[in-house]
Write a protein that holds these residues in place. Structure first.
Motif, short mmCIF file in Angstrom:
data_model
loop_
_atom_site.label_atom_id
_atom_site.label_comp_id
_atom_site.label_asym_id
_atom_site.label_seq_id
_atom_site.Cartn_x
_atom_site.Cartn_y
_atom_site.Cartn_z
N ALA A 1 0.80 -1.23 0.00
CA ALA A 1 0.00 0.00 0.00
C ALA A 1 0.83 1.28 0.00
CB ALA A 1 -0.95 0.01 1.20
N GLY A 2 2.01 1.27 0.61
CA GLY A 2 2.75 2.53 0.73
C GLY A 2 1.90 3.54 1.46
N GLU A 3 1.70 4.70 0.86
CA GLU A 3 0.89 5.77 1.47
C GLU A 3 -0.60 5.65 1.13
OE1 GLU A 3 2.31 7.95 3.63
OE2 GLU A 3 4.08 6.69 3.28
N GLN A 4 -0.96 4.69 0.29
CA GLN A 4 -2.36 4.57 -0.14
C GLN A 4 -3.27 4.15 1.01
OE1 GLN A 4 -2.34 1.68 -3.29
NE2 GLN A 4 -2.21 3.26 -4.86
N ARG A 5 -4.35 4.87 1.13
CA ARG A 5 -5.41 4.52 2.07
C ARG A 5 -6.72 4.76 1.36
NH1 ARG A 5 -1.39 2.99 3.71
NH2 ARG A 5 -0.47 3.07 5.77
N TRP A 6 -7.49 3.70 1.18
CA TRP A 6 -8.79 3.80 0.53
C TRP A 6 -9.83 3.23 1.48
CZ3 TRP A 6 -8.09 6.95 -3.30
CH2 TRP A 6 -6.97 6.85 -4.12
N ASN A 7 -10.95 3.90 1.57
CA ASN A 7 -12.03 3.46 2.44
C ASN A 7 -12.47 2.04 2.08
OD1 ASN A 7 -13.94 3.79 4.49
ND2 ASN A 7 -15.51 4.47 3.04
N GLY A 8 -12.56 1.17 3.09
CA GLY A 8 -12.99 -0.20 2.88
C GLY A 8 -11.88 -1.16 2.49
N PRO B 1 -4.81 -1.75 4.20
CA PRO B 1 -3.47 -1.60 3.62
C PRO B 1 -2.48 -2.59 4.24
CG PRO B 1 -3.87 0.14 5.21
CD PRO B 1 -5.14 -0.67 5.12
N THR B 2 -1.60 -3.14 3.42
CA THR B 2 -0.53 -4.00 3.92
C THR B 2 0.78 -3.58 3.29
OG1 THR B 2 -0.72 -5.68 2.17
CG2 THR B 2 -2.10 -5.98 4.15
N GLU B 3 1.85 -3.93 3.97
CA GLU B 3 3.21 -3.75 3.45
C GLU B 3 3.85 -5.13 3.37
OE1 GLU B 3 4.55 -1.09 2.19
OE2 GLU B 3 2.78 0.09 2.65
N ARG B 4 5.04 -5.18 2.84
CA ARG B 4 5.73 -6.46 2.66
C ARG B 4 5.89 -7.22 3.98
NH1 ARG B 4 11.12 -7.36 -1.00
NH2 ARG B 4 10.93 -9.63 -1.07
N ALA B 5 6.08 -6.50 5.09
CA ALA B 5 6.22 -7.16 6.39
C ALA B 5 4.93 -7.88 6.80
CB ALA B 5 6.60 -6.13 7.46
N ASP B 6 3.78 -7.40 6.29
CA ASP B 6 2.48 -8.02 6.59
C ASP B 6 2.16 -9.15 5.62
OD1 ASP B 6 1.88 -5.85 8.48
OD2 ASP B 6 1.51 -4.65 6.67
N LEU B 7 2.41 -8.86 4.34
CA LEU B 7 1.97 -9.75 3.27
C LEU B 7 3.00 -9.65 2.14
CD1 LEU B 7 -0.46 -11.58 2.78
CD2 LEU B 7 -1.61 -9.65 1.70
N ASP B 8 3.83 -10.68 2.04
CA ASP B 8 4.94 -10.70 1.09
C ASP B 8 4.56 -11.59 -0.09
OD1 ASP B 8 7.32 -11.14 -0.31
OD2 ASP B 8 8.53 -11.31 1.51
N LEU B 9 4.49 -10.99 -1.27
CA LEU B 9 4.11 -11.74 -2.47
C LEU B 9 5.05 -12.88 -2.80
CD1 LEU B 9 2.98 -8.81 -4.81
CD2 LEU B 9 1.56 -10.71 -4.01
N THR B 10 6.24 -12.91 -2.21
CA THR B 10 7.20 -13.98 -2.48
C THR B 10 7.27 -15.00 -1.35
OG1 THR B 10 9.08 -12.76 -1.54
CG2 THR B 10 8.62 -12.41 -3.88
#
Length: 195
Positions: free
Chosen positions: A11-18, A21-30
């Motif tokens: 997500a980086g700085e993205q915040r959308w209602n509903g 957001p996750t970052e690599r530490a939360d959810l790593d595509l690899t």
């Protein structure tokens, strides 16, 4: 009725209602284990991933597509945006090139691939998704855009949202697709004539 479980990957700085957001530490595509920890037995209704897939190699991107497919509920979808290899703007291509244009802190410094629509579509179709291209440039550099609902999954770097695309001028485009996991089949209905 439960709210849809909608997840932004990288997500980086993205915040959308509903959307969560996750970052690599939360959810790593690899890393399959990170998906297992994050989701447990739950499955996502939708994924949103803006300018993340280009930071993976093609092989990693294919594995990530399979992972997202597995952790989506039937009928769920993923909206993915990446830089477009066919956008005919030299400065854009210099900015999004593999390895980036300059210092290691530049956002494109770890770009591993620049996709065209055929390759990105194949990455998701080969994982089992049904794919619809939303915005892309063809091999001749002509821009194509389908009408899609921003509210259902915003992509800032898109025709309608990006501040660089004004007054009929394309300043920055993305290759955007929607990949849908086929829904569960409905049980066969009894034919009343056979009862």
């Amino acid at each position: 009725m439960m709210e849809p479980f909608q997840v932004i990957i990288g997500a980086g700085e993205q915040r959308w209602n509903g959307w969560q957001p996750t970052e690599r530490a939360d959810l790593d595509l690899t890393d399959r284990a990170s998906f297992e920890r994050f989701f447990g037995t739950r499955r996502a209704d939708a994924f949103l991933c803006e300018h993340v897939w280009e930071h993976l190699t093609e092989a990693e991107g294919r594995a990530a597509a399979r992972l997202c497919f597995e952790f989506l509920r039937p009928g769920g979808w993923l909206r993915c945006a990446v830089p477009d290899a066919n956008f005919p703007d030299a400065e854009y291509q210099r900015t999004v090139q593999v390895g980036g244009p300059g210092p290691t802190d530049h956002p494109a410094a770890d770009h591993r691939i620049v996709y065209d629509f055929r390759l990105l579509r194949d990455v998701f179709e080969s994982a089992g998704f049904e794919v619809k291209l939303l915005e892309y440039c063809d091999e001749q550099g002509h821009f194509h855009a389908e009408d899609w609902e921003i509210e259902s999954g915003p992509i800032y770097r898109s025709l309608r949202m990006d501040h660089r695309n004004r007054e009929g001028k394309l300043g920055f485009v993305s290759l955007i697709l929607e990949a849908r996991k086929p829904g569960a089949k409905e049980p066969a209905k009894e034919n009343p004539a056979e009862s």
